[in-house]
Design a protein around this motif. Structure first.
Motif, PDB file in Angstrom:
ATOM      1  N   PRO A   1      -3.512   9.093  -7.993  1.00 44.62           N
ATOM      2  CA  PRO A   1      -3.954   7.840  -7.367  1.00 44.62           C
ATOM      3  C   PRO A   1      -3.342   6.603  -7.999  1.00 44.62           C
ATOM      4  CG  PRO A   1      -5.716   8.812  -8.691  1.00 44.62           C
ATOM      5  CD  PRO A   1      -4.621   9.822  -8.634  1.00 44.62           C
TER       6      PRO A   1
ATOM      7  N   ALA B   1      -0.758   4.956  -5.755  1.00 42.93           N
ATOM      8  CA  ALA B   1      -1.272   4.138  -4.656  1.00 42.93           C
ATOM      9  C   ALA B   1      -1.645   2.743  -5.144  1.00 42.93           C
ATOM     10  CB  ALA B   1      -2.476   4.822  -4.016  1.00 42.93           C
ATOM     11  N   GLU B   2      -2.161   2.661  -6.360  1.00 47.26           N
ATOM     12  CA  GLU B   2      -2.577   1.371  -6.911  1.00 47.26           C
ATOM     13  C   GLU B   2      -1.407   0.600  -7.518  1.00 47.26           C
ATOM     14  OE1 GLU B   2      -5.587   2.315  -9.732  1.00 47.26           O
ATOM     15  OE2 GLU B   2      -6.808   3.438  -8.291  1.00 47.26           O
TER      16      GLU B   2
ATOM     17  N   MET C   1       4.843  11.093   1.155  1.00 43.20           N
ATOM     18  CA  MET C   1       4.078   9.848   1.043  1.00 43.20           C
ATOM     19  C   MET C   1       4.819   8.772   1.817  1.00 43.20           C
ATOM     20  SD  MET C   1       5.073   8.228  -2.667  1.00 43.20           S
ATOM     21  CE  MET C   1       4.349   6.681  -2.135  1.00 43.20           C
TER      22      MET C   1
ATOM     23  N   ALA D   1       0.847  -1.193   0.000  1.00 42.52           N
ATOM     24  CA  ALA D   1       0.000   0.000   0.000  1.00 42.52           C
ATOM     25  C   ALA D   1       0.879   1.238   0.000  1.00 42.52           C
ATOM     26  CB  ALA D   1      -0.922   0.014   1.222  1.00 42.52           C
ATOM     27  N   ALA D   2       0.323   2.337  -0.509  1.00 39.85           N
ATOM     28  CA  ALA D   2       1.005   3.632  -0.472  1.00 39.85           C
ATOM     29  C   ALA D   2       0.022   4.667   0.047  1.00 39.85           C
ATOM     30  CB  ALA D   2       1.502   4.020  -1.862  1.00 39.85           C
ATOM     31  N   THR D   3       0.490   5.533   0.931  1.00 34.35           N
ATOM     32  CA  THR D   3      -0.338   6.611   1.472  1.00 34.35           C
ATOM     33  C   THR D   3       0.100   7.920   0.844  1.00 34.35           C
ATOM     34  OG1 THR D   3      -0.560   5.439   3.578  1.00 34.35           O
ATOM     35  CG2 THR D   3      -1.111   7.786   3.554  1.00 34.35           C
ATOM     36  N   LEU D   4      -0.824   8.598   0.178  1.00 36.04           N
ATOM     37  CA  LEU D   4      -0.529   9.849  -0.508  1.00 36.04           C
ATOM     38  C   LEU D   4      -0.968  11.033   0.349  1.00 36.04           C
ATOM     39  CD1 LEU D   4      -1.779   8.958  -4.105  1.00 36.04           C
ATOM     40  CD2 LEU D   4       0.477   8.578  -3.112  1.00 36.04           C
TER      41      LEU D   4
END
Length: 523
Positions: free
Chosen positions: A217, A220-221, A192, A175-178
């Protein structure tokens, strides 16, 4: 909304008029200003503005009288009040006259930018508004870096920012948090983070300070974009910068000298390097190569072994003798007869076809971001007493107090150590007060009356990326009431596993220390 955002600044102090003009003109706003309230009212009534920044206390006509007169002809134009006091006299009247917001002086470029952009909903139409691939155009091809993080200016005055990460650091990402649109990000603080198997938080910092106006986005995906196409499809956010020239000049290009006698192969390799943010110069002559290396402070060279043949090791030796600081990567071949000769020159790395599997991202990371931990983190395991505060007299002769609560700072490790070191490096006299104490509003306000400015530093779980710094936006019981304008409150998002800051990455600690000391020095 006007096609070109226009602001009117009305303040009897030239300092604030000029500061707002400088901040917003860099962001593409047309800014008009007036130090005379009556003249400002004439401008407001006869022109259309996206918003008006209005001082509350002015001679001849105060802000509320200005607003009352304005509403007779312009009932809907947004107005942000600027005040040197934490509360506005006649606040009920201001609300009735539809004042949109207020900011407290002195404000930072980030605070006033955030207030205006949030009011005008700039960049909030969609997650990628103002930054989508079909609408954003770079102002130049140049990309500059702060560590692994990059920035590139756009023709619309926003900057795209992101990070070039080695494949091994992203490969196990789940997962990545923006950042959030409308959020303030600061240079050197989190932009991030990646949730990686076995490493719950790996932060990429922002290379610039400003307000986030768009996010991507797709990152993140698909976190693999951070190593496969980081400077194109893998951009993280678009930022309206608040200190563009200053922070852009502090970033550095990744200059690479590509040494090759095969122009076709060099063209392909140069494009691949450019996609990773590098500024590439191709050299096919020994003398020109040495001259180019001498013009760079810490040159990075990539030798194409296949095209150079036996010339390569001799050229590498010549560069090493002339520029000992040069770092050399050799693009090797299987069963090469020249590998031993290259290695005798103590080259940085010998890699066989590193572009094929993105190994090049690992090598470039090692060349441009060498390892090493800060002194503050080397001392992380050293026993250290908590600090309740640091008293500083800055170069303007003002007494500044940094108040720390609940053990957030330690004298000889972590953030406390980094702050003290930077203050001493600037030759600022400091007094350190040891001890651990909980937050007490009354006691803090009492201390604030004895100094020119007080900064209160606390940890608070805000649901943000660990290390994120936010100026106080919520009222504390017994705290905001009676609080002077010489008090600034900072909240820092801690790691999930603990209430303090010990688990933050070294780069985040250094970024926090830089920001805090800069504010203290200029308060």
């Amino acid at each position: 909304m006007l096609a070109e955002p226009r602001l009117l600044v009305v303040d009897d102090e030239e300092l604030y008029c000029e500061a707002c003009r400088r901040i917003f003109s860099r962001q593409g706003f047309v800014v008009e200003k007036s130090q005379d309230a009556r003249r400002g009212l004439e401008l407001a009534e006869s022109n259309d503005y996206s918003a008006i920044l209005l001082d509350v206390r002015m001679p001849e006509m105060d802000g509320l009288e200005f607003l009352r007169n304005l509403r007779a002809t312009k009932p809907d134009v947004p107005v942000i009040l600027m005040t040197g006091f934490p509360t506005i006299p006649g606040a009920a009247t201001a609300v009735r006259l539809k004042a949109s917001d207020y900011v407290t002086k002195p404000f930072t470029p980030e605070e006033i930018t955030q207030a205006v952009r949030n009011l005008l909903n700039l960049g909030k139409a969609s997650p990628t508004a103002g930054g989508s691939a079909d609408r954003w155009t770079p102002a130049s091809s140049e990309v500059r870096f702060l560590g692994r993080s990059w920035a590139q200016p756009g023709v619309d005055t926003t900057y795209r920012v992101g990070a070039v990460l080695p494949r091994s650091r992203v490969g196990n990402s789940i997962a990545a948090t923006l950042p959030r649109i409308g959020e303030v990000v600061y240079r050197g603080l989190p932009l991030m983070d990646l949730n990686i198997v076995g490493d719950p938080c790996r932060v990429a910092v922002s290379p610039l300070s400003g307000v986030v106006v768009a996010v991507n986005p797709a990152v993140a995906e698909h976190p693999e974009l951070l190593w496969s196409r980081p400077c194109t499809e893998g951009w993280v956010a678009a930022i309206a910068p608040t200190r563009p020239e200053e922070h852009w000049n502090l970033c550095r290009p990744r200059n690479v000298i590509l040494v090759s006698r095969d122009s076709t192969a060099a063209g392909v390799q140069a494009r691949q390097l450019a996609e990773l943010g590098c500024r590439v110069r191709v050299e096919a002559d020994a003398a020109a190569l040495v001259a180019a290396a001498m013009n760079d402070e810490q040159p990075v060279l990539i030798f194409d072994e296949a095209s150079l043949g036996a010339y390569g090791p001799a050229w590498a030796e010549r560069v090493k003798m002339t520029v000992p600081a040069a770092k050399t990567l050799v693009l090797g071949t299987d069963n090469s007869p020249w590998e031993t000769a290259y290695r005798q020159q103590k080259i940085f790395f010998y890699a066989i076809r590193p572009f094929d599997d993105y190994e090049i991202t690992e090598v470039l990371d090692a060349m441009f971001c060498p390892g090493g931990r800060s002194a503050a983190h080397e001392a992380a395991r050293t026993p250290s007493e908590p600090m309740r505060g640091i008293l500083v007299r800055n170069h303007q002769g003002r007494k500044i107090y940094l108040a720390a609560f609940d053990g957030v700072l330690r004298a000889h490790r972590g953030l406390g150590c980094a702050i003290r070191k930077r203050l001493l490096d600037r030759l600022l006299p400091i007094e350190t007060y040891l001890g651990d104490k909980p937050f007490d509003p009354a006691e803090t306000l009492k201390t604030a009356k004895t100094v020119d400015h007080l900064f209160a530093l606390m940890v608070k779980d805000m649901g943000r990326i660990p290390g994120t710094l936010v100026r106080e936006q919520e009222n504390h019981a017994g705290w905001t009431e009676g609080r002077g304008s010489n008090v600034t409150v900072w909240h820092i998002q801690p790691e999930a596993q603990g209430p303090r800051l010990e688990g933050l990455p070294p780069a985040t600690i250094e970024g926090l220390a830089d920001l805090i000391v800069e504010e203290i020095a200029n308060a």
